[in-house]
Scaffold this motif. Sequence first.
Motif, mmCIF file in Angstrom:
data_model
loop_
_atom_site.group_PDB
_atom_site.id
_atom_site.type_symbol
_atom_site.label_atom_id
_atom_site.label_comp_id
_atom_site.label_asym_id
_atom_site.label_seq_id
_atom_site.Cartn_x
_atom_site.Cartn_y
_atom_site.Cartn_z
ATOM 1 N N ASP A 32 0.837 -1.203 0.000
ATOM 2 C CA ASP A 32 0.000 0.000 0.000
ATOM 3 C C ASP A 32 0.868 1.246 0.000
ATOM 4 N N TYR A 33 1.964 1.202 0.749
ATOM 5 C CA TYR A 33 2.857 2.354 0.808
ATOM 6 C C TYR A 33 3.544 2.579 -0.537
ATOM 7 N N VAL A 34 3.911 1.484 -1.200
ATOM 8 C CA VAL A 34 4.514 1.594 -2.534
ATOM 9 C C VAL A 34 3.543 2.283 -3.495
ATOM 10 N N LEU A 35 2.277 1.880 -3.474
ATOM 11 C CA LEU A 35 1.280 2.502 -4.339
ATOM 12 C C LEU A 35 1.090 3.971 -3.985
ATOM 13 N N PHE A 36 1.089 4.259 -2.698
ATOM 14 C CA PHE A 36 0.938 5.642 -2.242
ATOM 15 C C PHE A 36 2.068 6.517 -2.791
ATOM 16 N N VAL A 37 3.295 6.015 -2.705
ATOM 17 C CA VAL A 37 4.446 6.769 -3.200
ATOM 18 C C VAL A 37 4.385 6.920 -4.705
ATOM 19 N N PHE A 38 4.080 5.840 -5.412
ATOM 20 C CA PHE A 38 4.064 5.891 -6.875
ATOM 21 C C PHE A 38 2.994 6.842 -7.398
ATOM 22 N N CYS A 39 1.838 6.894 -6.727
ATOM 23 C CA CYS A 39 0.765 7.780 -7.195
ATOM 24 C C CYS A 39 1.157 9.250 -7.071
ATOM 25 N N GLY A 40 2.129 9.552 -6.244
ATOM 26 C CA GLY A 40 2.644 10.910 -6.159
ATOM 27 C C GLY A 40 3.897 11.109 -6.975
ATOM 28 N N LEU A 41 4.735 10.072 -7.055
ATOM 29 C CA LEU A 41 6.018 10.188 -7.736
ATOM 30 C C LEU A 41 5.859 10.251 -9.259
ATOM 31 N N VAL A 42 4.955 9.442 -9.807
ATOM 32 C CA VAL A 42 4.790 9.384 -11.270
ATOM 33 C C VAL A 42 4.387 10.744 -11.854
ATOM 34 N N PRO A 43 3.347 11.423 -11.314
ATOM 35 C CA PRO A 43 3.022 12.743 -11.875
ATOM 36 C C PRO A 43 4.113 13.780 -11.625
ATOM 37 N N TYR A 44 4.832 13.653 -10.497
ATOM 38 C CA TYR A 44 5.927 14.600 -10.252
ATOM 39 C C TYR A 44 7.016 14.436 -11.314
ATOM 40 N N LEU A 45 7.385 13.196 -11.635
ATOM 41 C CA LEU A 45 8.416 12.966 -12.655
ATOM 42 C C LEU A 45 7.951 13.459 -14.020
ATOM 43 N N GLY A 46 6.666 13.277 -14.322
ATOM 44 C CA GLY A 46 6.129 13.798 -15.570
ATOM 45 C C GLY A 46 6.191 15.313 -15.607
ATOM 46 N N PHE A 47 5.843 15.931 -14.488
ATOM 47 C CA PHE A 47 5.927 17.387 -14.375
ATOM 48 C C PHE A 47 7.358 17.866 -14.578
ATOM 49 N N MET A 48 8.299 17.214 -13.923
ATOM 50 C CA MET A 48 9.702 17.619 -13.999
ATOM 51 C C MET A 48 10.233 17.493 -15.424
ATOM 52 N N GLU A 49 9.964 16.363 -16.064
ATOM 53 C CA GLU A 49 10.491 16.136 -17.403
ATOM 54 C C GLU A 49 9.871 17.085 -18.420
ATOM 55 N N ALA A 50 8.558 17.296 -18.312
ATOM 56 C CA ALA A 50 7.873 18.177 -19.259
ATOM 57 C C ALA A 50 8.330 19.622 -19.096
ATOM 58 N N LEU A 51 8.498 20.059 -17.861
ATOM 59 C CA LEU A 51 8.870 21.450 -17.624
ATOM 60 C C LEU A 51 10.308 21.733 -18.044
ATOM 61 N N THR A 52 11.221 20.817 -17.717
ATOM 62 C CA THR A 52 12.627 21.053 -18.043
ATOM 63 C C THR A 52 12.886 20.980 -19.547
ATOM 64 N N THR A 53 12.183 20.097 -20.251
ATOM 65 C CA THR A 53 12.356 20.037 -21.707
ATOM 66 C C THR A 53 11.602 21.165 -22.400
ATOM 67 N N GLY A 54 10.439 21.514 -21.872
ATOM 68 C CA GLY A 54 9.649 22.579 -22.469
ATOM 69 C C GLY A 54 10.295 23.941 -22.332
ATOM 70 N N ALA A 55 11.054 24.147 -21.254
ATOM 71 C CA ALA A 55 11.688 25.444 -21.031
ATOM 72 C C ALA A 55 12.676 25.784 -22.137
ATOM 73 N N MET A 56 13.320 24.787 -22.729
ATOM 74 C CA MET A 56 14.322 25.024 -23.778
ATOM 75 C C MET A 56 13.769 24.781 -25.182
ATOM 76 N N SER A 57 12.476 24.513 -25.289
ATOM 77 C CA SER A 57 11.912 24.063 -26.563
ATOM 78 C C SER A 57 12.057 25.090 -27.681
ATOM 79 N N ILE A 58 11.770 26.345 -27.421
ATOM 80 C CA ILE A 58 11.875 27.357 -28.478
ATOM 81 C C ILE A 58 13.333 27.668 -28.779
ATOM 82 N N LYS A 59 14.158 27.757 -27.758
ATOM 83 C CA LYS A 59 15.575 28.030 -27.959
ATOM 84 C C LYS A 59 16.217 26.967 -28.833
ATOM 85 N N GLN A 60 15.866 25.713 -28.614
ATOM 86 C CA GLN A 60 16.462 24.619 -29.377
ATOM 87 C C GLN A 60 15.857 24.473 -30.773
ATOM 88 N N ASN A 61 14.702 25.067 -30.996
ATOM 89 C CA ASN A 61 14.035 24.938 -32.303
ATOM 90 C C ASN A 61 13.819 26.292 -32.967
#
Length: 227
Positions: A32-61
């Motif tokens: 149950d604790y593993v599921l609790f952590v994953f339900c918070g960790l997965v969207p956080y990692l998605g947020f982190m990856e999307a924001l860090t790549t999106g911040a440079m998107s126009i500069k790189q293109n």
Amino acid sequence: MVGIIYRYRRMLAAITRIELLRMRFEGFSRFDYVLFVFCGLVPYLGFMEALTTGAMSIKQNIHLVKNVMLPIELIPVRSVIVGMASQFVSIGLVLVLVAADRSLTWRVALLPFVVVFQVMWLAGLTWVLSSVTVALPDITYFVNLFVFLLMFLSPIGYKPEMVPQGFGWILYLNPIYYMTEMYRGTMLNGASPAVPVAIAYVVMCVTTFALGSAFFERFRGVLTDYE
């Protein structure tokens, strides 16, 4: 796909062996604790990856912006969707685990709305950051550091009520708190988010989307002046 599954299998193994923070929730099994952590960790990692790549998107293109008749506002949005691809897959894996634990409820039907609002939120943020980064590319270092620090201030491995009295305001000022609570509320049994949290999440996402769109529209004309 294989790389994503391998990465999350390693994370699952690490959390399952946990003596990590030696957390024990009353009425929670280790799984149950593993599921609790994953339900918070997965969207956080998605947020982190999307924001860090999106911040440079126009500069790189920037060459596409100058040489192709392409709606420039779609470049950050594309980066957000691509950055969240691993999150979409991971959410599916987490739902399989939650179903195996017989913890799914009818609230899972609200999950697509939570995801859509997250995309809107990230689109608004990346419109602002990608515009600023064209002129000040070094700002991405501060963005990456700030996003990383947010992880330790977010209730990913602990419950919000475990925050010491007097420090709750830090939690309520943290946007990740509202996102993780909404994901847990739709994916986990017995974790229904409070109405004020849901309202705050929707308002935060819609407001950020609107302000980000207005900011980008205001400065889009000068973006091509930078190399």
